[in-house]
Write a protein that holds these residues in place. Structure first.
Motif, PDB file in Angstrom:
ATOM      1  N   VAL A 147       0.841  -1.199   0.000  1.00  0.00           N
ATOM      2  CA  VAL A 147       0.000   0.000   0.000  1.00  0.00           C
ATOM      3  C   VAL A 147       0.877   1.250   0.000  1.00  0.00           C
ATOM      4  CG1 VAL A 147      -1.711   1.327   1.304  1.00  0.00           C
ATOM      5  CG2 VAL A 147      -1.976  -1.148   1.079  1.00  0.00           C
ATOM      6  N   ALA A 148       1.937   1.212   0.819  1.00  0.00           N
ATOM      7  CA  ALA A 148       2.852   2.363   0.864  1.00  0.00           C
ATOM      8  C   ALA A 148       3.471   2.600  -0.508  1.00  0.00           C
ATOM      9  CB  ALA A 148       3.940   2.126   1.912  1.00  0.00           C
ATOM     10  N   ALA A 149       3.813   1.513  -1.203  1.00  0.00           N
ATOM     11  CA  ALA A 149       4.423   1.652  -2.533  1.00  0.00           C
ATOM     12  C   ALA A 149       3.457   2.317  -3.505  1.00  0.00           C
ATOM     13  CB  ALA A 149       4.849   0.271  -3.060  1.00  0.00           C
ATOM     14  N   GLU A 150       2.179   1.954  -3.399  1.00  0.00           N
ATOM     15  CA  GLU A 150       1.188   2.584  -4.289  1.00  0.00           C
ATOM     16  C   GLU A 150       1.028   4.067  -3.967  1.00  0.00           C
ATOM     17  OE1 GLU A 150      -2.407   0.600  -5.714  1.00  0.00           O
ATOM     18  OE2 GLU A 150      -1.872  -1.073  -4.371  1.00  0.00           O
ATOM     19  N   ILE A 151       1.108   4.384  -2.671  1.00  0.00           N
ATOM     20  CA  ILE A 151       1.009   5.796  -2.270  1.00  0.00           C
ATOM     21  C   ILE A 151       2.199   6.578  -2.837  1.00  0.00           C
ATOM     22  CG2 ILE A 151       1.165   7.377  -0.306  1.00  0.00           C
ATOM     23  CD1 ILE A 151      -0.436   5.226   1.316  1.00  0.00           C
ATOM     24  N   VAL A 152       3.405   6.009  -2.689  1.00  0.00           N
ATOM     25  CA  VAL A 152       4.613   6.677  -3.191  1.00  0.00           C
ATOM     26  C   VAL A 152       4.503   6.876  -4.710  1.00  0.00           C
ATOM     27  CG1 VAL A 152       7.075   6.318  -3.618  1.00  0.00           C
ATOM     28  CG2 VAL A 152       6.144   5.939  -1.328  1.00  0.00           C
ATOM     29  N   GLU A 157       3.722  10.284  -9.463  1.00  0.00           N
ATOM     30  CA  GLU A 157       2.955  10.576 -10.686  1.00  0.00           C
ATOM     31  C   GLU A 157       2.426  12.003 -10.675  1.00  0.00           C
ATOM     32  OE1 GLU A 157      -0.238   7.781 -10.858  1.00  0.00           O
ATOM     33  OE2 GLU A 157       1.102   6.087 -11.328  1.00  0.00           O
ATOM     34  N   LYS A 158       2.061  12.464  -9.487  1.00  0.00           N
ATOM     35  CA  LYS A 158       1.481  13.801  -9.395  1.00  0.00           C
ATOM     36  C   LYS A 158       2.542  14.877  -9.148  1.00  0.00           C
ATOM     37  CE  LYS A 158      -2.760  14.366  -7.747  1.00  0.00           C
ATOM     38  NZ  LYS A 158      -3.696  14.364  -8.874  1.00  0.00           N
ATOM     39  N   GLY A 159       3.811  14.465  -9.190  1.00  0.00           N
ATOM     40  CA  GLY A 159       4.899  15.426  -9.029  1.00  0.00           C
ATOM     41  C   GLY A 159       5.023  15.964  -7.620  1.00  0.00           C
ATOM     42  N   PHE A 160       4.529  15.189  -6.641  1.00  0.00           N
ATOM     43  CA  PHE A 160       4.614  15.599  -5.240  1.00  0.00           C
ATOM     44  C   PHE A 160       5.856  14.933  -4.645  1.00  0.00           C
ATOM     45  CE2 PHE A 160       3.231  15.316  -0.730  1.00  0.00           C
ATOM     46  CZ  PHE A 160       2.884  16.646  -0.512  1.00  0.00           C
ATOM     47  N   GLY A 161       6.838  15.742  -4.243  1.00  0.00           N
ATOM     48  CA  GLY A 161       8.134  15.205  -3.795  1.00  0.00           C
ATOM     49  C   GLY A 161       7.984  14.208  -2.659  1.00  0.00           C
ATOM     50  N   THR A 162       8.730  13.102  -2.728  1.00  0.00           N
ATOM     51  CA  THR A 162       8.580  12.080  -1.681  1.00  0.00           C
ATOM     52  C   THR A 162       9.105  12.575  -0.331  1.00  0.00           C
ATOM     53  OG1 THR A 162      10.586  11.100  -2.608  1.00  0.00           O
ATOM     54  CG2 THR A 162       8.507  10.026  -3.114  1.00  0.00           C
ATOM     55  N   ASP A 163       9.930  13.652  -0.363  1.00  0.00           N
ATOM     56  CA  ASP A 163      10.365  14.203   0.928  1.00  0.00           C
ATOM     57  C   ASP A 163       9.265  15.061   1.568  1.00  0.00           C
ATOM     58  OD1 ASP A 163      10.579  16.038  -1.092  1.00  0.00           O
ATOM     59  OD2 ASP A 163      12.436  16.940  -0.362  1.00  0.00           O
ATOM     60  N   ARG A 164       8.166  15.251   0.855  1.00  0.00           N
ATOM     61  CA  ARG A 164       7.020  15.961   1.436  1.00  0.00           C
ATOM     62  C   ARG A 164       5.950  14.974   1.923  1.00  0.00           C
ATOM     63  NH1 ARG A 164       5.414  20.187  -3.190  1.00  0.00           N
ATOM     64  NH2 ARG A 164       3.983  20.981  -1.577  1.00  0.00           N
ATOM     65  N   LEU A 165       6.265  13.708   1.749  1.00  0.00           N
ATOM     66  CA  LEU A 165       5.287  12.665   2.056  1.00  0.00           C
ATOM     67  C   LEU A 165       5.648  11.965   3.371  1.00  0.00           C
ATOM     68  CD1 LEU A 165       2.887  11.201   0.604  1.00  0.00           C
ATOM     69  CD2 LEU A 165       4.596   9.605  -0.305  1.00  0.00           C
ATOM     70  N   LEU A 196      11.517   2.822  -0.444  1.00  0.00           N
ATOM     71  CA  LEU A 196      10.607   2.906  -1.598  1.00  0.00           C
ATOM     72  C   LEU A 196      10.934   4.072  -2.517  1.00  0.00           C
ATOM     73  CD1 LEU A 196       7.153   2.093   0.056  1.00  0.00           C
ATOM     74  CD2 LEU A 196       8.484   0.641  -1.492  1.00  0.00           C
ATOM     75  N   ALA A 197      11.631   5.072  -1.999  1.00  0.00           N
ATOM     76  CA  ALA A 197      11.927   6.235  -2.843  1.00  0.00           C
ATOM     77  C   ALA A 197      13.182   6.914  -2.336  1.00  0.00           C
ATOM     78  CB  ALA A 197      10.750   7.226  -2.817  1.00  0.00           C
ATOM     79  N   ASP A 198      13.788   7.686  -3.214  1.00  0.00           N
ATOM     80  CA  ASP A 198      14.924   8.516  -2.844  1.00  0.00           C
ATOM     81  C   ASP A 198      14.650   9.929  -3.363  1.00  0.00           C
ATOM     82  OD1 ASP A 198      17.317   9.513  -2.055  1.00  0.00           O
ATOM     83  OD2 ASP A 198      18.469   8.599  -3.681  1.00  0.00           O
ATOM     84  N   PRO A 199      14.488  10.939  -2.514  1.00  0.00           N
ATOM     85  CA  PRO A 199      14.599  10.874  -1.056  1.00  0.00           C
ATOM     86  C   PRO A 199      13.494  10.039  -0.413  1.00  0.00           C
ATOM     87  CG  PRO A 199      13.783  13.032  -1.748  1.00  0.00           C
ATOM     88  CD  PRO A 199      14.168  12.303  -2.993  1.00  0.00           C
ATOM     89  N   ALA A 200      13.843   9.408   0.707  1.00  0.00           N
ATOM     90  CA  ALA A 200      12.903   8.513   1.381  1.00  0.00           C
ATOM     91  C   ALA A 200      11.717   9.301   1.923  1.00  0.00           C
ATOM     92  CB  ALA A 200      13.616   7.819   2.535  1.00  0.00           C
ATOM     93  N   PRO A 201      10.532   8.691   1.903  1.00  0.00           N
ATOM     94  CA  PRO A 201       9.407   9.341   2.574  1.00  0.00           C
ATOM     95  C   PRO A 201       9.660   9.365   4.089  1.00  0.00           C
ATOM     96  CG  PRO A 201       8.810   7.115   1.906  1.00  0.00           C
ATOM     97  CD  PRO A 201      10.184   7.381   1.354  1.00  0.00           C
ATOM     98  N   HIS A 202       9.069  10.343   4.763  1.00  0.00           N
ATOM     99  CA  HIS A 202       9.137  10.327   6.229  1.00  0.00           C
ATOM    100  C   HIS A 202       8.229   9.217   6.745  1.00  0.00           C
ATOM    101  CE1 HIS A 202      11.130  14.236   6.286  1.00  0.00           C
ATOM    102  NE2 HIS A 202      10.260  14.641   5.392  1.00  0.00           N
ATOM    103  N   ILE A 203       8.573   8.697   7.929  1.00  0.00           N
ATOM    104  CA  ILE A 203       7.705   7.699   8.557  1.00  0.00           C
ATOM    105  C   ILE A 203       7.205   8.281   9.872  1.00  0.00           C
ATOM    106  CG2 ILE A 203       7.520   5.359   9.449  1.00  0.00           C
ATOM    107  CD1 ILE A 203       8.473   5.103   6.689  1.00  0.00           C
ATOM    108  N   THR A 204       5.897   8.321  10.033  1.00  0.00           N
ATOM    109  CA  THR A 204       5.336   8.836  11.278  1.00  0.00           C
ATOM    110  C   THR A 204       4.337   7.833  11.832  1.00  0.00           C
ATOM    111  OG1 THR A 204       4.442  10.831  12.308  1.00  0.00           O
ATOM    112  CG2 THR A 204       3.387  10.121  10.258  1.00  0.00           C
TER     113      THR A 204
END
Lengths: 272, 317
Positions: A147-152, A157-165, A196-204
């Protein structure tokens, strides 16, 4: 660590009462206290009691921002409530939207809408997403990561940086039947989601959920916080007013070499 | 194929700090100097992230040095007995942007001079030059605690940089620097953890973090420069990651340390090359190495080394 202060939430009695009475001081005091305690963001959740959730969100945001500049985390599962908060929020110092699942049975496009709102809030607009989809909360590691991979992928796809996720692997209370396997599953999932991405998503994570209904809430919370950080989490929605928890956080960051040690590192953490 | 963007970006930066106060700010300095401000590693990122150009502070001693090698004292031979004339020469002839007034003469083993001497030297130097001053004690805790508060008071309002305070001796000088409106040098013995600790202790007394410069102790080329290098580099990385207790500009004591090396000062070693060139080269090489580790202020001594390092700085910043 990115600490998101959890206390301005209508589920707490004092906040619920303050919302009902339109008592600004209670809210503003909580904002100041959490800021002093080291909150990076202040979570704002109207709870379930408010009759008009959108108006309540607006009131809370305006009330906090009258006296406090700490960035906010607008917390609602309803996009319209988030939108109401965004409309009045000062996003110049950043803002966090909390939170969206991958999709819902009732709303396949919910994540798109949250990403668009976060993106529209400026370059420091960020978003918490849940490893949850229309089938509910996954119980195992692989489904969480999938599920996380699909979110990333959707964010990219929408050009939203993974460091903002931010990705929240969803912690469930430890005291319900068969739930004791979940903390280990979450730790394993955290380790994989980071890649899953570089830069890595944050984990909260909503840390306090883990100890709901237990007799050792603070102890359980702080031990797991330390474990989660050592597995790669870099954020949590926490009670920043819990001194012992914040001391464990500061100490974990020293042990993980995220902060320089000094004899007075706890003092430095509190004043930082 | 496009070249990928690999520039790192950081959340924190080194504090910017102004030394000296002109008459508009309550002082008498003709010029002020701004240091710090880097928002990336040295030579990393864009020009705007490089921060302020590093500056050289030229050492002036309060008393005639009796242990300087001939090749070092030669350029100053006509002024060694007058700190004011010495400071003026550094500014007029060698282009000093800051004068570091070093109070060796108050040390119990180097003259044991008293507060009257230190205060009058401070006043004379302030009168003689218009650049900002660094006021640096002798390193003996007892004498520094006794004399440096008087020196601080004599320069009140001039926004000097005064030091040093250490983990074991910080209270009196921190308090007086705060009262007199100076900036403060915190010192640690090549130990990054103690370096952070002294900053926390000073901050705990109410001293503003943005008015602190750190001195991590300097090792000269061949005598521990690599320790200074790695600690300063680590400090820069901590500053860039947002550690407010480590976001201070850095000062290095290059001149004193470089000229302690036998390779710099030995006059009887023909195999090592000409002694008149060796010392300045040793000092310049040490300085340039420390610039690459993120030094913001360099304390230096020999005019030839100073002009070499100035050229290097002007070439790159």
């Amino acid at each position: 660590m990115i600490a998101i202060g959890e206390r301005i939430n209508g589920m707490f009695g004092d906040v619920k009462q303050a919302i009902a009475d339109k008592d600004k001081k209670v809210i503003q005091d909580l904002a100041a206290a959490q800021t002093d305690a080291g909150a990076t963001y202040l979570d704002v959740n109207v709870g379930t009691a408010a009759a008009d959730q959108e108006a309540t969100m607006s009131w809370l945001v305006e009330t906090i921002q009258e006296t406090c500049r700490t960035p906010l985390s607008l917390d609602s599962q309803k996009p319209d409530v988030i939108a109401a908060g965004l409309k009045v929020a000062d996003t110049s110092g950043g803002i966090l939207l909390n939170s969206s699942p991958l999709n819902k049975k009732s709303d396949e496009e919910v994540l798109d809408r949250y990403i668009e709102m976060a993106d529209g809030a400026g370059p420091d607009g960020k978003l918490i997403t849940l490893t949850m989809d229309k089938n509910g909360v996954p119980q195992d590691v692989d489904t969480r990561v999938a599920v996380a991979a699909e979110i990333v992928q959707k964010a990219m796809e929408k050009g939203f940086g993974t460091d903002r996720l931010f990705i929240d692997p969803i912690i469930l209370p430890i005291n319900v039947p068969n739930a004791q396997i979940q903390p280990t599953n979450i730790l394993d999932a955290i380790g994989q989601i980071k890649y899953l991405a570089d830069p890595a998503p944050h984990i909260t994570m909503g840390l306090s959920n883990l100890s709901q209904g237990t007799t050792q809430r603070s102890l359980i919370n702080r031990v797991f916080l330390s474990m989660a950080l050592s597995h790669g989490a870099d954020s949590a929605i926490v009670d920043v007013l819990d001194d012992k928890l914040m001391e464990v956080l500061a100490t974990t960051e020293i042990l993980l070499n995220k902060q320089l040690y000094s004899d007075s590192y706890l003092k430095a953490y509190r004043s930082g | 194929m496009a070249v990928p963007e690999i520039t790192e970006s950081y959340t924190g930066s080194v504090n910017r700090l102004t030394l000296g106060a002109t008459s508009q700010s309550g002082g008498t300095r003709a010029t002020t100097v701004v240091v710090g401000g880097a928002a990336n590693v040295v030579y990393g990122g864009s020009d705007t992230q490089a921060g302020e150009r590093p500056v050289i502070a030229i050492d002036v001693l309060d008393s005639r040095p009796n242990d300087w090698p001939e090749y070092l004292s030669e350029p100053y031979k006509d002024v060694l007995d007058s700190p004011a004339a010495w400071a003026k020469k550094c500014v007029d002839e060698f282009g000093a942007e800051i004068i570091c007034l070093k109070f060796d003469g108050i040390h119990p083993e180097k003259g044991d001079k008293g507060a009257d001497h230190a205060v009058s030297v401070t006043r004379e130097v302030l009168e003689a030059v218009g650049v900002p001053l660094i006021l640096w004690g002798c390193g003996n805790d007892e004498k520094d605690n006794q004399i440096m508060p008087k020196v601080s008071e004599a320069a009140k309002g001039e926004n000097c940089l005064i030091g040093t305070v250490t983990e074991g001796n910080y209270k009196s000088l921190t308090a007086i620097a705060l009262a007199d409106g100076h900036n403060l040098i915190t010192e640690a013995p090549l130990d990054i953890n103690i370096g952070k600790q002294v900053n926390i202790l000073a901050a705990d007394m109410g001293f503003p973090l943005e008015k602190i410069v750190t001195f991590q102790d300097t090792g000269a080329l061949g005598y521990g420069v690599e320790y200074s290098y790695s600690i300063q580099e680590r400090q820069r990385l901590a500053a860039l990651s947002g550690d407010k207790m480590m976001a201070m500009p850095v000062i290095c004591d290059v001149g004193h340390e470089a000229w302690r090396a036998k390779e710099a000062k030995s006059e009887d070693a023909p195999d090592w090359g000409r002694a008149d060139k060796r010392g300045p080269m040793w000092e310049a090489a040490t300085a340039i190495c420390l610039l690459q580790a993120g030094a913001d202020i360099l304390r230096m001594r020999h005019p030839k080394a100073i002009s070499t390092v100035k050229d290097f700085i002007n070439e790159l910043w």
